[in-house]
Design a protein around this motif. Structure first.
Motif, PDB file in Angstrom:
ATOM      1  N   VAL A 239       0.862  -1.185   0.000  1.00 12.81           N
ATOM      2  CA  VAL A 239       0.000   0.000   0.000  1.00 12.81           C
ATOM      3  C   VAL A 239       0.896   1.231   0.000  1.00 12.81           C
ATOM      4  N   ASP A 240       0.779   2.030  -1.038  1.00 13.94           N
ATOM      5  CA  ASP A 240       1.576   3.246  -1.183  1.00 13.94           C
ATOM      6  C   ASP A 240       0.619   4.439  -1.137  1.00 13.94           C
ATOM      7  N   SER A 241       0.486   5.035   0.034  1.00 12.39           N
ATOM      8  CA  SER A 241      -0.480   6.128   0.191  1.00 12.39           C
ATOM      9  C   SER A 241       0.024   7.444  -0.384  1.00 12.39           C
ATOM     10  N   THR A 242       1.318   7.518  -0.701  1.00 12.53           N
ATOM     11  CA  THR A 242       1.844   8.706  -1.364  1.00 12.53           C
ATOM     12  C   THR A 242       1.408   8.737  -2.824  1.00 12.53           C
ATOM     13  N   ASN A 243       1.548   7.592  -3.481  1.00 12.45           N
ATOM     14  CA  ASN A 243       1.145   7.491  -4.889  1.00 12.45           C
ATOM     15  C   ASN A 243      -0.265   6.941  -5.063  1.00 12.45           C
ATOM     16  N   HIS A 244      -0.932   6.689  -3.933  1.00 12.25           N
ATOM     17  CA  HIS A 244      -2.320   6.207  -3.947  1.00 12.25           C
ATOM     18  C   HIS A 244      -2.458   4.922  -4.771  1.00 12.25           C
ATOM     19  N   THR A 245      -1.677   3.911  -4.406  1.00  8.49           N
ATOM     20  CA  THR A 245      -1.785   2.607  -5.063  1.00  8.49           C
ATOM     21  C   THR A 245      -1.889   1.503  -4.023  1.00  8.49           C
ATOM     22  N   VAL A 246      -2.633   0.467  -4.370  1.00  8.23           N
ATOM     23  CA  VAL A 246      -2.687  -0.779  -3.609  1.00  8.23           C
ATOM     24  C   VAL A 246      -2.349  -1.881  -4.607  1.00  8.23           C
ATOM     25  N   THR A 247      -1.261  -2.599  -4.359  1.00  4.40           N
ATOM     26  CA  THR A 247      -0.768  -3.567  -5.337  1.00  4.40           C
ATOM     27  C   THR A 247      -0.741  -4.968  -4.743  1.00  4.40           C
ATOM     28  N   LEU A 248      -1.358  -5.919  -5.450  1.00  7.23           N
ATOM     29  CA  LEU A 248      -1.249  -7.331  -5.112  1.00  7.23           C
ATOM     30  C   LEU A 248       0.108  -7.805  -5.617  1.00  7.23           C
ATOM     31  N   VAL A 249       0.989  -8.166  -4.689  1.00  8.82           N
ATOM     32  CA  VAL A 249       2.365  -8.507  -5.037  1.00  8.82           C
ATOM     33  C   VAL A 249       2.497 -10.016  -5.172  1.00  8.82           C
ATOM     34  N   THR A 250       2.876 -10.458  -6.365  1.00  8.93           N
ATOM     35  CA  THR A 250       3.047 -11.879  -6.644  1.00  8.93           C
ATOM     36  C   THR A 250       4.285 -12.072  -7.509  1.00  8.93           C
ATOM     37  N   PRO A 251       4.786 -13.291  -7.599  1.00 12.06           N
ATOM     38  CA  PRO A 251       5.881 -13.552  -8.535  1.00 12.06           C
ATOM     39  C   PRO A 251       5.459 -13.223  -9.962  1.00 12.06           C
ATOM     40  N   ALA A 252       6.431 -12.929 -10.799  1.00 11.03           N
ATOM     41  CA  ALA A 252       6.142 -12.557 -12.184  1.00 11.03           C
ATOM     42  C   ALA A 252       5.401 -13.654 -12.929  1.00 11.03           C
ATOM     43  N   ASP A 253       5.637 -14.920 -12.534  1.00 10.16           N
ATOM     44  CA  ASP A 253       5.002 -16.043 -13.236  1.00 10.16           C
ATOM     45  C   ASP A 253       3.758 -16.556 -12.506  1.00 10.16           C
ATOM     46  N   ALA A 254       3.191 -15.734 -11.641  1.00 13.98           N
ATOM     47  CA  ALA A 254       2.011 -16.164 -10.877  1.00 13.98           C
ATOM     48  C   ALA A 254       0.854 -16.487 -11.812  1.00 13.98           C
ATOM     49  N   THR A 255       0.123 -17.520 -11.477  1.00 19.23           N
ATOM     50  CA  THR A 255      -1.047 -17.917 -12.255  1.00 19.23           C
ATOM     51  C   THR A 255      -2.289 -17.204 -11.726  1.00 19.23           C
ATOM     52  N   PRO A 256      -3.372 -17.172 -12.519  1.00 21.60           N
ATOM     53  CA  PRO A 256      -4.621 -16.605 -12.002  1.00 21.60           C
ATOM     54  C   PRO A 256      -5.089 -17.293 -10.722  1.00 21.60           C
ATOM     55  N   GLU A 257      -4.828 -18.594 -10.617  1.00 24.08           N
ATOM     56  CA  GLU A 257      -5.237 -19.327  -9.420  1.00 24.08           C
ATOM     57  C   GLU A 257      -4.520 -18.804  -8.186  1.00 24.08           C
ATOM     58  N   ILE A 258      -3.212 -18.533  -8.325  1.00 22.52           N
ATOM     59  CA  ILE A 258      -2.443 -18.019  -7.192  1.00 22.52           C
ATOM     60  C   ILE A 258      -2.956 -16.638  -6.788  1.00 22.52           C
ATOM     61  N   ARG A 259      -3.163 -15.768  -7.765  1.00 23.67           N
ATOM     62  CA  ARG A 259      -3.664 -14.425  -7.450  1.00 23.67           C
ATOM     63  C   ARG A 259      -5.032 -14.504  -6.773  1.00 23.67           C
ATOM     64  N   SER A 260      -5.884 -15.366  -7.292  1.00 24.24           N
ATOM     65  CA  SER A 260      -7.238 -15.503  -6.741  1.00 24.24           C
ATOM     66  C   SER A 260      -7.199 -16.018  -5.310  1.00 24.24           C
ATOM     67  N   GLN A 261      -6.280 -16.936  -5.026  1.00 21.86           N
ATOM     68  CA  GLN A 261      -6.152 -17.467  -3.671  1.00 21.86           C
ATOM     69  C   GLN A 261      -5.722 -16.387  -2.691  1.00 21.86           C
ATOM     70  N   LEU A 262      -4.817 -15.508  -3.126  1.00 25.37           N
ATOM     71  CA  LEU A 262      -4.369 -14.426  -2.254  1.00 25.37           C
ATOM     72  C   LEU A 262      -5.493 -13.433  -1.984  1.00 25.37           C
ATOM     73  N   ILE A 263      -6.274 -13.134  -3.026  1.00 23.81           N
ATOM     74  CA  ILE A 263      -7.444 -12.263  -2.850  1.00 23.81           C
ATOM     75  C   ILE A 263      -8.422 -12.906  -1.866  1.00 23.81           C
ATOM     76  N   ALA A 264      -8.672 -14.203  -2.057  1.00 24.20           N
ATOM     77  CA  ALA A 264      -9.626 -14.907  -1.201  1.00 24.20           C
ATOM     78  C   ALA A 264      -9.167 -14.905   0.252  1.00 24.20           C
ATOM     79  N   LYS A 265      -7.871 -15.080   0.469  1.00 23.94           N
ATOM     80  CA  LYS A 265      -7.315 -15.059   1.825  1.00 23.94           C
ATOM     81  C   LYS A 265      -7.540 -13.702   2.479  1.00 23.94           C
ATOM     82  N   THR A 266      -7.317 -12.646   1.714  1.00 23.29           N
ATOM     83  CA  THR A 266      -7.513 -11.291   2.237  1.00 23.29           C
ATOM     84  C   THR A 266      -8.977 -11.042   2.574  1.00 23.29           C
ATOM     85  N   LEU A 267      -9.862 -11.513   1.711  1.00 25.91           N
ATOM     86  CA  LEU A 267     -11.290 -11.318   1.948  1.00 25.91           C
ATOM     87  C   LEU A 267     -11.784 -12.143   3.125  1.00 25.91           C
ATOM     88  N   ASP A 268     -11.260 -13.359   3.277  1.00 29.42           N
ATOM     89  CA  ASP A 268     -11.644 -14.190   4.423  1.00 29.42           C
ATOM     90  C   ASP A 268     -11.328 -13.478   5.736  1.00 29.42           C
TER      91      ASP A 268
END
Length: 322
Positions: free
Chosen positions: A64-93
């Protein structure tokens, strides 16, 4: 108060335009953080600052960069949609456990897709959470109508008073959100059966694809949960011409009853503000396509046309298949 067609459109497309007032727009944008994902050079949504402050953002996968007003989901460059979705789901849980947001109390167990440039599928997230991130969602809206010797009439359902969102308001004949992997027409077939008890053969034999409407809606109290959340939406529009003896019936508990309205009755209900905001837009689009609203009888014709086909500033997908 009687509402004009433009006022109805403005109630749905409520996010400001840069072209109208650049200074106001720049100031307004300070109220949001840009939602980004590692490896994607695009803004995927606008998150209100108040939402950013209430979320618990695990440091192992969020920056979270409040100076530049960005929120970034940080994953490896080769992350799959499944990995990104799991991280989102964890945050929402975690947000659900903490009771951070009213809107998540309407958890649907439906996943909505999020796309990057070129329609690349990046991840999906729980439907009720998408307004928190201000990401684009997709749906299908359909107008079922009768056009015979009795004139043009439109099947109008009234939403159940127990609905979490827009209870008791009027709706389009068939409407629903598109889940991950669901193309528009398949969504139409599913929703037509679930909401209006229309068999697949009736839909396939009588439906016509009629384009899209798009807008950025800012949620108000009628939507349930937090107000001020953004909903950029693309709605695929269909028409279904029915014979007078084919009567839509509620197929679930979301619709109270269907009524067959004349054009004048529909116009009156629109002017009285009885329709859910995006449903009003779909009906206005229907009236334009049918030649009921024209440049000669609608003083705001051009502005209405442009505002119900808003070009969104986020990546979108076309659902084209070969």
């Amino acid at each position: 108060m009687v509402k004009s067609n433009l006022e109805l459109v403005n109630e749905c497309d409520t996010f400001p335009y840069y072209q109208d007032d650049a200074v106001f727009y720049a100031t307004h944008m300070k109220n949001y953080h840009h939602f980004r994902v590692t490896g994607c050079d695009a803004v995927l949504g606008y998150i209100p600052n108040s939402v950013v402050e209430k979320f618990f953002w695990p440091e192992d996968c969020w920056t979270v960069d409040s100076t530049n007003h960005t929120v970034t989901l940080v994953t490896p460059a080769d992350a799959t949609p499944e990995i990104r979705s799991q991280l989102i789901a964890k945050t929402l849980d975690e947000a659900v456990k903490r009771g951070s947001f009213e809107v998540l109390k309407g958890w649907r167990n439906e996943k909505y897709p999020i796309y990057g440039p070129g329609g690349k599928f990046l991840l999906d997230m729980e439907r009720s959470a998408t307004p928190l991130f201000g990401v684009v969602s997709y749906g299908v809206h359909c107008t079922c109508y009768v056009d015979d010797d009795g004139g043009l009439r439109i099947w109008v359902p009234r939403r159940a008073k127990t609905k979490q969102t827009y209870p008791g308001m009027l709706d389009n004949s068939v409407a629903g959100g598109m889940s991950t992997g669901e193309p528009p027409y398949e969504c139409l077939l599913r929703e037509a059966m679930e909401e209006a008890s229309l068999p697949e053969d009736v839909v396939r034999n009588n439906s016509t694809a009629a384009g899209c409407v798009s807008y950025i809606y800012v949620r108000d109290a009628r939507a349930g949960g937090e107000t001020g959340l953004l909903q950029p939406e693309i709605e695929y529009v269909y028409d279904i011409k029915l014979k007078a003896d084919v009567i839509p019936k509620p197929g679930d508990d979301e619709v109270e009853a269907f009524h067959l309205y004349t054009v004048e009755e529909t116009k009156k209900a629109l002017a009285n503000g009885e329709f859910k905001p995006n449903c009003a837009v779909v009906l206005i689009d229907f009236f334009i396509r049918r030649g009921i609203l024209t440049p000669e009888n609608e003083p705001d014709f051009l502005e209405i046309i442009t505002k119900i086909h808003r070009r969104l500033q986020f990546p979108t997908a076309s659902y084209f298949s070969q």
